[in-house]
Write a protein that holds these residues in place. Structure first.
Motif, PDB file in Angstrom:
ATOM      1  N   ALA A   1     -35.920  -8.115  30.156  1.00  0.00           N
ATOM      2  CA  ALA A   1     -36.411  -9.117  31.105  1.00  0.00           C
ATOM      3  C   ALA A   1     -36.781 -10.421  30.417  1.00  0.00           C
ATOM      4  N   SER A   2     -36.594 -10.485  29.104  1.00  0.00           N
ATOM      5  CA  SER A   2     -36.892 -11.716  28.364  1.00  0.00           C
ATOM      6  C   SER A   2     -36.211 -11.668  27.005  1.00  0.00           C
ATOM      7  N   ILE A   3     -36.140 -12.841  26.364  1.00  0.00           N
ATOM      8  CA  ILE A   3     -35.666 -12.937  24.982  1.00  0.00           C
ATOM      9  C   ILE A   3     -36.912 -13.235  24.145  1.00  0.00           C
ATOM     10  N   ASP A   4     -37.533 -12.198  23.596  1.00  0.00           N
ATOM     11  CA  ASP A   4     -38.813 -12.398  22.912  1.00  0.00           C
ATOM     12  C   ASP A   4     -38.613 -12.831  21.462  1.00  0.00           C
ATOM     13  N   ASP A   5     -39.720 -13.163  20.799  1.00  0.00           N
ATOM     14  CA  ASP A   5     -39.630 -13.742  19.452  1.00  0.00           C
ATOM     15  C   ASP A   5     -39.345 -12.727  18.359  1.00  0.00           C
ATOM     16  N   SER A   6     -39.140 -11.456  18.717  1.00  0.00           N
ATOM     17  CA  SER A   6     -38.749 -10.477  17.697  1.00  0.00           C
ATOM     18  C   SER A   6     -37.358 -10.773  17.150  1.00  0.00           C
ATOM     19  N   LEU A   7     -36.601 -11.632  17.856  1.00  0.00           N
ATOM     20  CA  LEU A   7     -35.270 -12.003  17.375  1.00  0.00           C
ATOM     21  C   LEU A   7     -35.328 -12.761  16.052  1.00  0.00           C
ATOM     22  N   LYS A   8     -36.504 -13.250  15.689  1.00  0.00           N
ATOM     23  CA  LYS A   8     -36.629 -13.947  14.406  1.00  0.00           C
ATOM     24  C   LYS A   8     -36.385 -13.022  13.221  1.00  0.00           C
ATOM     25  N   LEU A   9     -36.392 -11.710  13.472  1.00  0.00           N
ATOM     26  CA  LEU A   9     -36.091 -10.737  12.421  1.00  0.00           C
ATOM     27  C   LEU A   9     -34.590 -10.605  12.174  1.00  0.00           C
ATOM     28  N   LEU A  10     -33.780 -11.204  13.047  1.00  0.00           N
ATOM     29  CA  LEU A  10     -32.319 -11.135  12.908  1.00  0.00           C
ATOM     30  C   LEU A  10     -31.827 -12.379  12.176  1.00  0.00           C
ATOM     31  N   VAL A  11     -32.203 -12.495  10.939  1.00  0.00           N
ATOM     32  CA  VAL A  11     -32.003 -13.736  10.184  1.00  0.00           C
ATOM     33  C   VAL A  11     -30.545 -14.031   9.856  1.00  0.00           C
ATOM     34  N   ASN A  12     -29.695 -13.012   9.841  1.00  0.00           N
ATOM     35  CA  ASN A  12     -28.297 -13.219   9.462  1.00  0.00           C
ATOM     36  C   ASN A  12     -27.303 -12.884  10.575  1.00  0.00           C
ATOM     37  N   VAL A  13     -27.809 -12.615  11.774  1.00  0.00           N
ATOM     38  CA  VAL A  13     -26.922 -12.257  12.888  1.00  0.00           C
ATOM     39  C   VAL A  13     -26.099 -13.469  13.328  1.00  0.00           C
TER      40      VAL A  13
END
Length: 347
Positions: A269-281
């Motif tokens: 239901a959202s794009i949360d800030d945990s995506l900052k862990l995907l540094v090389n995606v």
């Protein structure tokens, strides 16, 4: 779980010109249904007589086959049920053909590992050479984990193709794994089984489909090992996968090797800030979710390809401020009422 607790025929169904019998197989911790017609009972009986010394005359006669009168079918149902009970009681260890007839290879952990070992004995080299994925159900992965601490024989009735050594040889070298959760595969009453990924020392590609992450034991090295991760019908937030699934000790450590992430068809239901862990995606698929707002993608410096199709996005205003370095954007089938601001994305 080496012997059947109880087996009985509970019901039947007439299909075209034959009858299918529903067999209930019970163990102490599981039960499941197997559907068989008389011809399959007959083939089993012939093999038991020829190879395993079963006395003749236990199986009900063929002469009533073809009659669809309810009284006749009921009589045969009871007779076939008694036959199965006699067979299971006759052997201290069930012959492989009986296990196959009762579908042990789908439900009984030792039989599951023997069956997987046979498959990998024939196809393991091909799988490893071509880097093909191996698809496992939750029960199969649970059975493999249990096999490490089990005192069951390493082979099934001395069959060298069923040696579990073949299974573990492939598992330790496997690069691609697909895990199917209980919602897709299991037909018995076990939905609580823990699955351990720590056995897979070399995987670089992992797919989880319809899985409960709380039942899948995370291996901490995956954060420094996985290059591609696909998760479908399993999570309600990115944080649940990227931060909460790993152990607390490594929750904030980046997924340093991930290049492709596919989170299509979840309940995001959202794009949360945990995506900052995907540094090389570089590729991220968030399609077919319930995302209303585009945000936090600027924390992914290497992201180039993004799919946000089939969500609930209504506005693309100031979109260029949130996309970071994306060069390919798929945003079809949303609720966008105005394209104002879209021209600035790749300006």
């Amino acid at each position: 779980m080496s012997s059947v607790k109880k087996v009985s025929i509970t019901s039947y169904e007439v299909v075209d010109d034959y009858t299918v019998y529903r067999i209930l197989v019970n163990f102490s911790d599981a039960s499941w249904i197997v559907c068989r017609r008389y011809s399959e009972f007959y083939s089993l009986n012939e093999e038991l007589i020829k190879k395993y010394g079963l006395e003749k005359g236990l199986l009900p006669s063929r002469r009533l086959i073809g009659s669809h009168r309810q009284s006749v079918i009921e009589e045969r149902k009871e007779a076939l049920s008694q036959y199965l009970e006699q067979v299971c009681q006759h052997y201290r260890a069930l012959p492989h053909c009986v296990k196959a007839f009762l579908e042990y290879q789908r439900h009984d952990p030792p039989s599951i590992t023997y069956d997987l070992a046979r498959h990998l004995y024939s196809h393991g080299d091909e799988i490893l050479t071509a880097r093909l994925p191996v698809r496992l159900s939750s029960l199969q992965l649970f059975s493999i984990s249990q096999r490490l601490v089990s005192d069951a024989p390493t082979t099934d009735d001395g069959d060298r193709t069923s040696d579990v050594g073949h299974l573990f040889d492939v598992i330790y070298c496997l690069e691609s794994l697909e895990l199917l959760g209980t919602g897709n595969v299991l037909s018995d009453n076990r939905s609580h089984l823990t699955q351990n990924l720590d056995l897979f020392k070399s995987i670089t590609q992992l797919k989880l489909d319809n899985c409960c992450l709380k039942q899948v034991v995370f291996a901490s090295r995956l954060k420094d090992q996985l290059q591609a991760l696909s998760v479908h019908k399993s999570i309600s937030s990115c944080r649940e996968l990227l931060c909460e699934w790993p152990t607390s000790e490594c929750a904030s450590i980046p997924w340093s090797c991930l290049v492709k992430v596919n989170l299509r068809n979840n309940s995001l239901a959202s794009i949360d800030d945990s995506l900052k862990l995907l540094v090389n995606v570089e590729q991220l698929d968030l399609s077919s979710n319930r995302i209303p707002v585009i945000e936090n993608l600027q924390h992914m410096p290497r992201l180039r390809w993004l799919n946000l199709g089939h969500n609930e996005i209504s506005s693309v205003k100031d979109l260029h401020l949130h996309l970071g370095n994306v060069t390919t954007l798929l945003i079809h089938d949303n609720c966008i009422s105005s394209l104002a601001g879209l021209h600035r994305v790749f300006a």
